[in-house]
Design a protein around this motif. Structure first.
Motif, mmCIF file in Angstrom:
data_model
loop_
_atom_site.group_PDB
_atom_site.id
_atom_site.type_symbol
_atom_site.label_atom_id
_atom_site.label_comp_id
_atom_site.label_asym_id
_atom_site.label_seq_id
_atom_site.Cartn_x
_atom_site.Cartn_y
_atom_site.Cartn_z
ATOM 1 N N GLU A 259 59.995 50.520 68.445
ATOM 2 C CA GLU A 259 62.013 50.351 67.812
ATOM 3 C C GLU A 259 62.693 50.298 66.408
ATOM 4 N N TYR A 260 61.224 50.848 65.403
ATOM 5 C CA TYR A 260 62.177 51.001 63.950
ATOM 6 C C TYR A 260 61.838 52.130 63.643
ATOM 7 N N PRO A 261 61.627 53.217 63.822
ATOM 8 C CA PRO A 261 61.600 54.693 63.255
ATOM 9 C C PRO A 261 60.973 54.338 61.849
ATOM 10 N N GLU A 262 61.781 53.866 60.863
ATOM 11 C CA GLU A 262 61.491 54.010 59.516
ATOM 12 C C GLU A 262 60.218 52.538 59.387
ATOM 13 N N VAL A 263 59.899 52.344 59.966
ATOM 14 C CA VAL A 263 58.714 51.456 60.380
ATOM 15 C C VAL A 263 57.492 51.915 60.436
ATOM 16 N N ASP A 264 58.018 53.012 62.207
ATOM 17 C CA ASP A 264 56.477 53.783 62.245
ATOM 18 C C ASP A 264 55.926 54.441 61.439
ATOM 19 N N THR A 265 56.933 54.879 60.630
ATOM 20 C CA THR A 265 57.166 56.104 59.552
ATOM 21 C C THR A 265 56.132 55.707 58.153
ATOM 22 N N TYR A 266 56.180 54.761 57.612
ATOM 23 C CA TYR A 266 55.866 53.943 57.115
ATOM 24 C C TYR A 266 54.403 53.027 57.227
ATOM 25 N N LEU A 267 54.325 52.666 58.231
ATOM 26 C CA LEU A 267 52.876 52.311 58.670
ATOM 27 C C LEU A 267 51.764 52.936 58.920
ATOM 28 N N ARG A 268 52.167 54.571 59.103
ATOM 29 C CA ARG A 268 51.284 55.396 60.001
ATOM 30 C C ARG A 268 50.981 55.631 58.460
ATOM 31 N N SER A 269 51.897 56.198 57.248
ATOM 32 C CA SER A 269 51.703 56.770 55.890
ATOM 33 C C SER A 269 51.033 55.833 55.567
ATOM 34 N N LEU A 271 48.113 53.686 57.036
ATOM 35 C CA LEU A 271 47.089 53.241 57.231
ATOM 36 C C LEU A 271 46.009 54.491 57.023
ATOM 37 N N LYS A 272 44.666 53.273 56.706
ATOM 38 C CA LYS A 272 43.368 54.370 56.194
ATOM 39 C C LYS A 272 43.226 55.183 57.816
ATOM 40 N N GLN A 277 38.085 51.041 60.551
ATOM 41 C CA GLN A 277 39.666 50.303 60.807
ATOM 42 C C GLN A 277 40.295 51.424 60.016
ATOM 43 N N ASN A 278 40.280 52.528 60.669
ATOM 44 C CA ASN A 278 41.072 53.755 59.848
ATOM 45 C C ASN A 278 42.779 53.533 61.379
ATOM 46 N N ALA A 279 43.553 54.732 61.404
ATOM 47 C CA ALA A 279 44.468 55.050 62.207
ATOM 48 C C ALA A 279 44.200 55.037 63.545
ATOM 49 N N GLN A 300 38.773 41.036 64.258
ATOM 50 C CA GLN A 300 38.917 41.639 62.904
ATOM 51 C C GLN A 300 40.000 40.842 61.587
ATOM 52 N N ASP A 301 40.197 41.926 60.496
ATOM 53 C CA ASP A 301 40.884 41.325 59.339
ATOM 54 C C ASP A 301 42.965 42.973 60.126
ATOM 55 N N ILE A 302 43.258 42.193 60.218
ATOM 56 C CA ILE A 302 44.975 43.180 60.851
ATOM 57 C C ILE A 302 45.159 44.488 58.656
ATOM 58 N N PHE A 303 44.675 43.489 58.285
ATOM 59 C CA PHE A 303 45.170 43.893 56.743
ATOM 60 C C PHE A 303 43.905 45.042 56.113
ATOM 61 N N GLU A 304 42.587 44.969 56.831
ATOM 62 C CA GLU A 304 41.504 46.521 56.468
ATOM 63 C C GLU A 304 42.519 47.250 56.772
ATOM 64 N N TYR A 305 43.407 47.358 57.686
ATOM 65 C CA TYR A 305 43.284 48.810 58.526
ATOM 66 C C TYR A 305 44.778 49.242 57.638
ATOM 67 N N PHE A 306 45.423 49.241 56.582
ATOM 68 C CA PHE A 306 45.713 49.538 55.559
ATOM 69 C C PHE A 306 45.486 49.685 54.345
ATOM 70 N N VAL A 307 45.518 51.057 53.438
ATOM 71 C CA VAL A 307 45.129 51.563 52.277
ATOM 72 C C VAL A 307 45.608 50.237 50.915
ATOM 73 N N GLY A 308 46.896 49.572 51.426
ATOM 74 C CA GLY A 308 47.089 48.603 50.219
ATOM 75 C C GLY A 308 46.698 46.905 50.901
ATOM 76 N N GLY A 309 46.165 46.836 51.992
ATOM 77 C CA GLY A 309 45.989 45.375 52.503
ATOM 78 C C GLY A 309 47.177 44.921 53.075
ATOM 79 N N GLU A 310 47.269 43.543 52.447
ATOM 80 C CA GLU A 310 48.344 42.501 52.483
ATOM 81 C C GLU A 310 49.645 43.577 52.748
ATOM 82 N N ALA A 311 49.054 43.797 50.768
ATOM 83 C CA ALA A 311 50.392 44.203 49.985
ATOM 84 C C ALA A 311 51.093 45.366 50.669
ATOM 85 N N ASP A 312 50.702 46.285 51.702
ATOM 86 C CA ASP A 312 51.641 47.091 52.217
ATOM 87 C C ASP A 312 52.392 46.961 53.650
ATOM 88 N N LEU A 313 52.122 45.725 54.041
ATOM 89 C CA LEU A 313 53.343 45.648 54.757
ATOM 90 C C LEU A 313 53.943 44.676 53.848
#
Length: 423
Positions: A259-269, A271-272, A277-279, A300-313
């Motif tokens: 629904e939100y293209p800006e969120v799509d772009t950011y979260l993809r950027s 992802l490990k 637990q990668n993209a 699983q830990d949802i935050f492990e999918y992201f480079v900066g963990g929970e801080a990325d969200l």
């Protein structure tokens, strides 16, 4: 073109194509110019509703609605006609039932799934087909919207609320249609909503938004039943992370990304690209529903999918806004229709404390709520434990026997009729 002149097309053969492969699931050119609730296409359901013994006919209705970013979009609802419609004091009953279909893919929406034989699952979750037949047996017309819209925006509650309200508008506009066995006038309908878990989000948000988005519906709108109410989607990221139900957290983010293209772009950027637990593993969820995601992502830990963990969200400004606007129910105002809210005190997917606070918030606005907290069971068992209570309450608002005095009436109940499946 008025709703009464929209032609009902007959589906040929018994093939029921996946929505992504079915050309019917497209909006006509210039549909954006129509007003929300406008019927754009109608067809009989392919193969007809053979899975429902109490259905006389079923139709797919494609209609104009409004997305979470207030952009024109469309959705589909399935209208199922009862064999013996009931009439209370001159009114027919129309129930908008919001399924918890919880998916970021259009191919798992209810307009396809409910007309297929129910799929087995290992979680003891009833598929809902018997529930629909009970509604139809009561003589209620039932409409089941694909409220996530064509982008399957799971987690975008504003989109869901708009699509739910516009689905009701669409059905009401077809009253008197020569080819659809509905009452002769929309004024002959009383209508209500019902949803459990993910469906409770769409139903509650629709009740909030109705006051401002569809004020004309107040005339026949008699109430909403909300089971397993997910009052704060954001809290799920604490409660269900690293549990067997973690998969929903992946699906919610994927739905919001739709629904939100800006969120799509950011979260993809963020992802490990390496590790288990990668993209690639995360984005596989785009084709899943909850049952599949529970199995794939369990523990699983949802935050492990992201480079900066929970801080990325937390760093994403758009996501911070979504947590309030989309995920915190009650944000858009107070419903003016009576509510029946039922939930297990030990709900393991969505905390009872969130809903207690939600009801305290509505107390300030004198919202009429019967709030039942079940002392036994959890999120899944309350689907069954609460079903008869919800149907009884809905029947009471349809026949005008319900006491609609304002205020929150809270009571603890003990209802334990759920029978878990035998392994």
């Amino acid at each position: 073109m008025t709703p009464l002149t929209v032609e009902v097309t007959s589906s040929t053969g018994s093939d029921h194509l996946l929505p992504s492969k079915d050309p019917w699931y497209t909006a006509p050119a210039d549909f954006e110019a129509s007003i929300p609730g406008t019927v754009l296409r109608i067809r009989t359901v392919p193969g007809q509703p053979t899975v429902f013994s109490n259905a006389a006919a079923a139709y797919h209705i494609l209609y104009r609605t409004t997305g979470s970013r207030y952009q024109p979009t469309w959705a589909v609802t399935s209208l199922v006609i009862p064999k013996k419609p009931c009439v209370h004091s001159g009114y027919n009953a129309l129930l908008s039932y919001q399924m918890a279909y919880n998916t970021p893919t259009i191919d798992r929406g209810p307009s396809y799934r409910i007309f297929e034989p129910p799929l087995p699952n290992n979680y003891g979750i009833p598929p809902g087909h018997q529930q629909f037949d009970i509604m139809l047996d009561r003589g209620w017309f039932v409409t089941i919207p694909d409220f996530e819209g064509p982008r399957a925006a799971f987690g975008a509650s504003v989109q869901a609320g708009h699509a739910t309200l516009d689905g009701i508008r669409a059905v009401l506009s077809l009253a008197g249609h020569p080819d659809i066995p509905l009452p002769s006038s929309a004024d002959k309908f009383k209508y209500a909503m019902w949803g459990y878990s993910g469906g409770s989000i769409a139903s509650e948000k629709a009740a909030e938004l109705q006051v401002q988005y569809a004020p004309e519906l107040a005339r026949g709108f008699v109430g909403a039943a909300l089971g397993g109410l997910v009052s704060n989607v954001g809290s799920l990221y604490t409660v269900t992370n690293k549990t067997p139900y973690m998969g929903n957290l992946v699906l919610i983010l994927l739905g919001v990304m739709n629904e939100y293209p800006e969120v799509d772009t950011y979260l993809r950027s963020r992802l490990k690209t390496e590790g288990p637990q990668n993209a690639t593993a995360f984005l596989k969820g785009r084709d899943m529903d909850s049952f599949q995601a529970f199995q794939t992502y369990a523990g699983q830990d949802i935050f492990e999918y992201f480079v900066g963990g929970e801080a990325d969200l937390e760093a994403c400004q758009a996501l911070r806004k979504i947590k309030m606007v989309e995920w915190m129910l009650g944000y858009h105002g107070a419903p003016e229709v009576p509510l029946f809210v039922y939930k297990a005190i030990e709900d393991e997917l969505t905390p009872i404390a969130d809903t207690d606070a939600h009801m305290e918030h509505y107390k300030r606005f004198n919202v009429s709520v019967l709030y039942e907290r079940n002392t036994v069971g959890g999120h899944i068992s309350e689907i069954v434990n609460g079903q008869d209570r919800a149907i009884k309450w809905l029947a009471s608002v349809f026949d005008s026997s319900y006491d609609k005095e304002g205020g929150i009436k809270t009571r603890d109940v003990t209802v334990d009729i759920y029978k878990p499946p035998i392994p």
